[in-house]
Design an enzyme around this catalytic site. Sequence first.
Site, PDB file in Angstrom:
ATOM      1  N   GLY A 167       0.816  -1.221   0.000  1.00 43.85           N
ATOM      2  CA  GLY A 167       0.000   0.000   0.000  1.00 43.85           C
ATOM      3  C   GLY A 167       0.844   1.264   0.000  1.00 43.85           C
ATOM      4  CG  ASP A 226      -0.901  -5.753   0.518  1.00 39.64           C
ATOM      5  OD1 ASP A 226      -2.048  -5.899   0.073  1.00 39.64           O
ATOM      6  OD2 ASP A 226      -0.473  -4.674   0.971  1.00 39.64           O
ATOM      7  CB  SER A 263      -5.622   7.113  12.288  1.00 39.54           C
ATOM      8  OG  SER A 263      -6.231   8.242  11.719  1.00 39.54           O
ATOM      9  CE1 TYR A 316      -9.032   3.414   9.086  1.00 40.39           C
ATOM     10  CE2 TYR A 316      -9.360   5.708   9.699  1.00 40.39           C
ATOM     11  CZ  TYR A 316      -8.513   4.668   9.348  1.00 40.39           C
ATOM     12  OH  TYR A 316      -7.168   4.888   9.264  1.00 40.39           O
ATOM     13  CE  LYS A 321      -6.278   2.273  11.348  1.00 39.51           C
ATOM     14  NZ  LYS A 321      -5.197   1.337  11.030  1.00 39.51           N
ATOM     15  CE1 TYR A 328       1.710   5.941  10.738  1.00 37.75           C
ATOM     16  CE2 TYR A 328      -0.044   5.240   9.272  1.00 37.75           C
ATOM     17  CZ  TYR A 328       1.102   4.962   9.978  1.00 37.75           C
ATOM     18  OH  TYR A 328       1.637   3.712   9.888  1.00 37.75           O
ATOM     19  CG  ASN A 376      -4.539  14.877   7.004  1.00 43.16           C
ATOM     20  OD1 ASN A 376      -4.534  14.961   8.218  1.00 43.16           O
ATOM     21  ND2 ASN A 376      -5.644  14.842   6.306  1.00 43.16           N
ATOM     22  CG  ASN A 415     -12.248   7.638   0.217  1.00 42.04           C
ATOM     23  OD1 ASN A 415     -13.441   7.753   0.000  1.00 42.04           O
ATOM     24  ND2 ASN A 415     -11.605   6.483   0.154  1.00 42.04           N
ATOM     25  NE  ARG A 425      -8.732  17.266   8.471  1.00 44.60           N
ATOM     26  CZ  ARG A 425      -9.761  18.091   8.730  1.00 44.60           C
ATOM     27  NH1 ARG A 425      -9.545  19.329   9.118  1.00 44.60           N
ATOM     28  NH2 ARG A 425     -11.012  17.650   8.600  1.00 44.60           N
ATOM     29  NE  ARG A 448     -14.924  14.506   4.235  1.00 44.68           N
ATOM     30  CZ  ARG A 448     -13.695  14.145   3.887  1.00 44.68           C
ATOM     31  NH1 ARG A 448     -13.496  13.463   2.761  1.00 44.68           N
ATOM     32  NH2 ARG A 448     -12.664  14.426   4.624  1.00 44.68           N
ATOM     33  CG  ASP A 490     -14.609  16.665   6.913  1.00 44.93           C
ATOM     34  OD1 ASP A 490     -14.188  15.509   7.154  1.00 44.93           O
ATOM     35  OD2 ASP A 490     -14.587  17.170   5.776  1.00 44.93           O
TER      36      ASP A 490
HETATM   37  P1  NAD Z   1      -3.417   1.397   1.660  1.00 39.37           P
HETATM   38  O1  NAD Z   1      -4.811   0.961   1.424  1.00 39.37           O
HETATM   39  O2  NAD Z   1      -2.658   2.011   0.552  1.00 39.37           O
HETATM   40  O3  NAD Z   1      -2.558   0.174   2.247  1.00 39.37           O
HETATM   41  C1  NAD Z   1      -3.121  -0.811   3.083  1.00 39.37           C
HETATM   42  C2  NAD Z   1      -2.694  -2.169   2.520  1.00 39.37           C
HETATM   43  O4  NAD Z   1      -3.205  -3.203   3.371  1.00 39.37           O
HETATM   44  C3  NAD Z   1      -3.254  -2.414   1.115  1.00 39.37           C
HETATM   45  O5  NAD Z   1      -2.172  -2.763   0.265  1.00 39.37           O
HETATM   46  C4  NAD Z   1      -4.230  -3.573   1.312  1.00 39.37           C
HETATM   47  O6  NAD Z   1      -4.261  -4.423   0.176  1.00 39.37           O
HETATM   48  C5  NAD Z   1      -3.654  -4.261   2.519  1.00 39.37           C
HETATM   49  N1  NAD Z   1      -4.627  -5.042   3.311  1.00 39.37           N
HETATM   50  C6  NAD Z   1      -5.797  -4.602   3.839  1.00 39.37           C
HETATM   51  N2  NAD Z   1      -6.382  -5.607   4.513  1.00 39.37           N
HETATM   52  C7  NAD Z   1      -5.562  -6.696   4.419  1.00 39.37           C
HETATM   53  C8  NAD Z   1      -5.635  -8.022   4.908  1.00 39.37           C
HETATM   54  N3  NAD Z   1      -6.669  -8.462   5.623  1.00 39.37           N
HETATM   55  N4  NAD Z   1      -4.605  -8.862   4.627  1.00 39.37           N
HETATM   56  C9  NAD Z   1      -3.547  -8.447   3.893  1.00 39.37           C
HETATM   57  N5  NAD Z   1      -3.435  -7.202   3.390  1.00 39.37           N
HETATM   58  C10 NAD Z   1      -4.438  -6.332   3.658  1.00 39.37           C
HETATM   59  O7  NAD Z   1      -3.454   2.404   2.919  1.00 39.37           O
HETATM   60  P2  NAD Z   1      -2.314   3.315   3.537  1.00 39.37           P
HETATM   61  O8  NAD Z   1      -2.693   4.722   3.303  1.00 39.37           O
HETATM   62  O9  NAD Z   1      -0.982   2.815   3.138  1.00 39.37           O
HETATM   63  O10 NAD Z   1      -2.564   3.028   5.078  1.00 39.37           O
HETATM   64  C11 NAD Z   1      -1.824   2.077   5.820  1.00 39.37           C
HETATM   65  C12 NAD Z   1      -2.344   2.064   7.239  1.00 39.37           C
HETATM   66  O11 NAD Z   1      -2.285   3.385   7.786  1.00 39.37           O
HETATM   67  C13 NAD Z   1      -3.804   1.624   7.368  1.00 39.37           C
HETATM   68  O12 NAD Z   1      -3.929   0.827   8.525  1.00 39.37           O
HETATM   69  C14 NAD Z   1      -4.552   2.938   7.537  1.00 39.37           C
HETATM   70  O13 NAD Z   1      -5.748   2.772   8.266  1.00 39.37           O
HETATM   71  C15 NAD Z   1      -3.546   3.770   8.303  1.00 39.37           C
HETATM   72  N6  NAD Z   1      -3.718   5.233   8.130  1.00 39.37           N
HETATM   73  C16 NAD Z   1      -3.702   5.783   6.874  1.00 39.37           C
HETATM   74  C17 NAD Z   1      -3.875   7.166   6.738  1.00 39.37           C
HETATM   75  C18 NAD Z   1      -3.904   7.820   5.386  1.00 39.37           C
HETATM   76  O14 NAD Z   1      -4.404   8.952   5.282  1.00 39.37           O
HETATM   77  N7  NAD Z   1      -3.359   7.213   4.344  1.00 39.37           N
HETATM   78  C19 NAD Z   1      -4.056   7.966   7.854  1.00 39.37           C
HETATM   79  C20 NAD Z   1      -4.037   7.376   9.114  1.00 39.37           C
HETATM   80  C21 NAD Z   1      -3.876   6.003   9.237  1.00 39.37           C
HETATM   81  N1  UFG Z   2     -11.628  17.909   1.572  1.00 37.96           N
HETATM   82  C1  UFG Z   2     -12.240  18.632   0.562  1.00 37.96           C
HETATM   83  N2  UFG Z   2     -12.561  17.987  -0.590  1.00 37.96           N
HETATM   84  C2  UFG Z   2     -12.284  16.676  -0.800  1.00 37.96           C
HETATM   85  C3  UFG Z   2     -11.653  15.940   0.223  1.00 37.96           C
HETATM   86  C4  UFG Z   2     -11.353  16.589   1.404  1.00 37.96           C
HETATM   87  O1  UFG Z   2     -12.500  19.824   0.729  1.00 37.96           O
HETATM   88  O2  UFG Z   2     -12.611  16.151  -1.877  1.00 37.96           O
HETATM   89  C5  UFG Z   2     -11.222  18.603   2.817  1.00 37.96           C
HETATM   90  C6  UFG Z   2     -11.815  18.016   4.076  1.00 37.96           C
HETATM   91  O3  UFG Z   2     -13.054  18.626   4.358  1.00 37.96           O
HETATM   92  C7  UFG Z   2     -10.721  18.346   5.098  1.00 37.96           C
HETATM   93  C8  UFG Z   2      -9.430  18.269   4.302  1.00 37.96           C
HETATM   94  O4  UFG Z   2      -9.814  18.443   2.935  1.00 37.96           O
HETATM   95  O5  UFG Z   2     -10.881  19.678   5.561  1.00 37.96           O
HETATM   96  C9  UFG Z   2      -8.708  16.936   4.441  1.00 37.96           C
HETATM   97  O6  UFG Z   2      -9.607  15.877   4.167  1.00 37.96           O
HETATM   98  P1  UFG Z   2      -9.077  14.378   3.872  1.00 37.96           P
HETATM   99  O7  UFG Z   2     -10.274  13.559   3.528  1.00 37.96           O
HETATM  100  O8  UFG Z   2      -7.970  14.422   2.909  1.00 37.96           O
HETATM  101  O9  UFG Z   2      -8.448  13.942   5.259  1.00 37.96           O
HETATM  102  P2  UFG Z   2      -9.112  13.867   6.720  1.00 37.96           P
HETATM  103  O10 UFG Z   2      -8.326  14.783   7.591  1.00 37.96           O
HETATM  104  O11 UFG Z   2     -10.554  14.052   6.677  1.00 37.96           O
HETATM  105  O12 UFG Z   2      -8.871  12.349   7.131  1.00 37.96           O
HETATM  106  C10 UFG Z   2      -7.689  11.631   6.785  1.00 37.96           C
HETATM  107  C11 UFG Z   2      -8.041  10.145   6.651  1.00 37.96           C
HETATM  108  C12 UFG Z   2      -8.448   9.598   7.986  1.00 37.96           C
HETATM  109  C13 UFG Z   2      -7.365   9.863   8.977  1.00 37.96           C
HETATM  110  C14 UFG Z   2      -7.065  11.327   9.033  1.00 37.96           C
HETATM  111  C15 UFG Z   2      -5.939  11.604   9.968  1.00 37.96           C
HETATM  112  O13 UFG Z   2      -9.105  10.007   5.730  1.00 37.96           O
HETATM  113  O14 UFG Z   2      -8.619   8.221   7.889  1.00 37.96           O
HETATM  114  O15 UFG Z   2      -6.708  11.805   7.737  1.00 37.96           O
HETATM  115  O16 UFG Z   2      -4.860  10.816   9.667  1.00 37.96           O
HETATM  116  F1  UFG Z   2      -7.762   9.458  10.177  1.00 37.96           F
END
Ligand code: NAD
Ligand code: UFG
Length: 339
Positions: free
Chosen positions: A10, A31, A124, A148, A152, A176, A178, A197, A230, A291, A294
């Site tokens: 990922g 994965d 997160s 979700y 966590k 984490y 953003n 998303n 953010r 949204r 938020d």
């Molecule tokens: P991602 O979706 O790119 O990576 C997650 C990976 O896990 C994917 O490759 C998916 O195929 C794999 N996966 C999911 N379920 C599985 C399972 N049961 N068995 C094996 N593989 C599995 O997401 P990411 O952005 O790299 O996020 C990694 C982690 O960080 C996640 O746990 C996510 O919740 C957390 N996180 C992400 C963000 C963000 O904004 N990207 C923010 C906070 C926390």
């Molecule tokens: N936003 C927009 N338009 C979009 C998407 C987002 O205006 O199409 C705005 C949101 O309202 C927010 C900001 O951009 O103000 C950031 O939004 P994101 O969806 O990019 O990120 P979030 O902070 O809402 O949440 C993300 C992940 C969560 C994680 C969090 C903190 O989606 O899973 O970061 O790590 F928990």
Amino acid sequence: MTILVTGGAGYIGSHTCVELLNNGYKLVVLDKLINSKLESINRVKKITGKDFIFEHIDLLDKKALERIFSDHKIDAVVHFAGLKAVGESVIKPLDYYRNNVTGTIVLCEVMQQFDVKNLVVSSSATVYGTAKQMPISEDAPLGVTNPYGRTKLMVEEILRDIYTSDNNWSIALLRYFNPFGAHKSGQIGEDPNGMPNNLTTYITQVGIGRLNEVRIFGNDYPTKDGTGIRDYIHIIDLAKGHLKALNNVLNSNGIEAYNLGTGRGYSVLEVIKTFEKTAGISIPYKVVGRRPGDVAVSYADPSKAKRELGWEAEKNLEEMCRDSWNWQKDNLYGYLNKK
Ligand code: NAD
Ligand code: UFG
């Protein structure tokens, strides 16, 4: 030292694999490829010039996991595998609890069975819910607003109970903010399946014309320009945070949560403007309603990670925009492009 990386194909996992390989760790990566592609693994190998074993398995497949632990002497686990779409989690809560919570339980059971007790976990900033004070420090009250986020928080609580039952565990919970940006090679980056998303992936996909315009979710927040604020963190800084946390976990016992953020917040409009300037293109946008769920503002107090892990973010928003654009413009369809 051999590290098992779950979810290593990922976005965050692939960038972290590069840092771990470049710092001498041997890897076994698993994965299920539900939100990623095998090509990311090939590119990690190409960037680092290092080989490693990739297992295409589901974390919930306990027998397969046991085989991995018996085939390799695993020293620690960096656990990313999980589902992460907030909206989808509201529609399919059971999928999220099963995958994220049960998946972590299965992993910990097998780790315990093989006496491997060093663990770095993706948490997160979502666990802070609607934080009252900025910047957010690790001892801020926790509270979540969707399934979700609850997975966590549950995982954090389960891991605290495991540590209470057995002080030989060593666990880092990485909260984490953003993540944004890509590896400087432009070979790996964020490539979500389906509609993005998050704001940053939306912007880059509008940039290449895959999407028409960014919808700004509200401009009536109590912020300087009315749009949400953010704490965006470069994916390479985030990956380096894992390296520091892993080194710490391997040399101590305990369970600690760390914020991985920069400590600085940017509004949606500031991100769009910075991206336009850095990439030299225009990003059409329109303001729509807020949204649901938020928060207006969220940014980290990252001082604990600096104090205890010796880590701090180094890269700025321009670098995040530049590297994301570099990845996206050369990989219009992500890993489906040949490169
Ligand atoms: P991602 O979706 O790119 O990576 C997650 C990976 O896990 C994917 O490759 C998916 O195929 C794999 N996966 C999911 N379920 C599985 C399972 N049961 N068995 C094996 N593989 C599995 O997401 P990411 O952005 O790299 O996020 C990694 C982690 O960080 C996640 O746990 C996510 O919740 C957390 N996180 C992400 C963000 C963000 O904004 N990207 C923010 C906070 C926390
Ligand atoms: N936003 C927009 N338009 C979009 C998407 C987002 O205006 O199409 C705005 C949101 O309202 C927010 C900001 O951009 O103000 C950031 O939004 P994101 O969806 O990019 O990120 P979030 O902070 O809402 O949440 C993300 C992940 C969560 C994680 C969090 C903190 O989606 O899973 O970061 O790590 F928990």
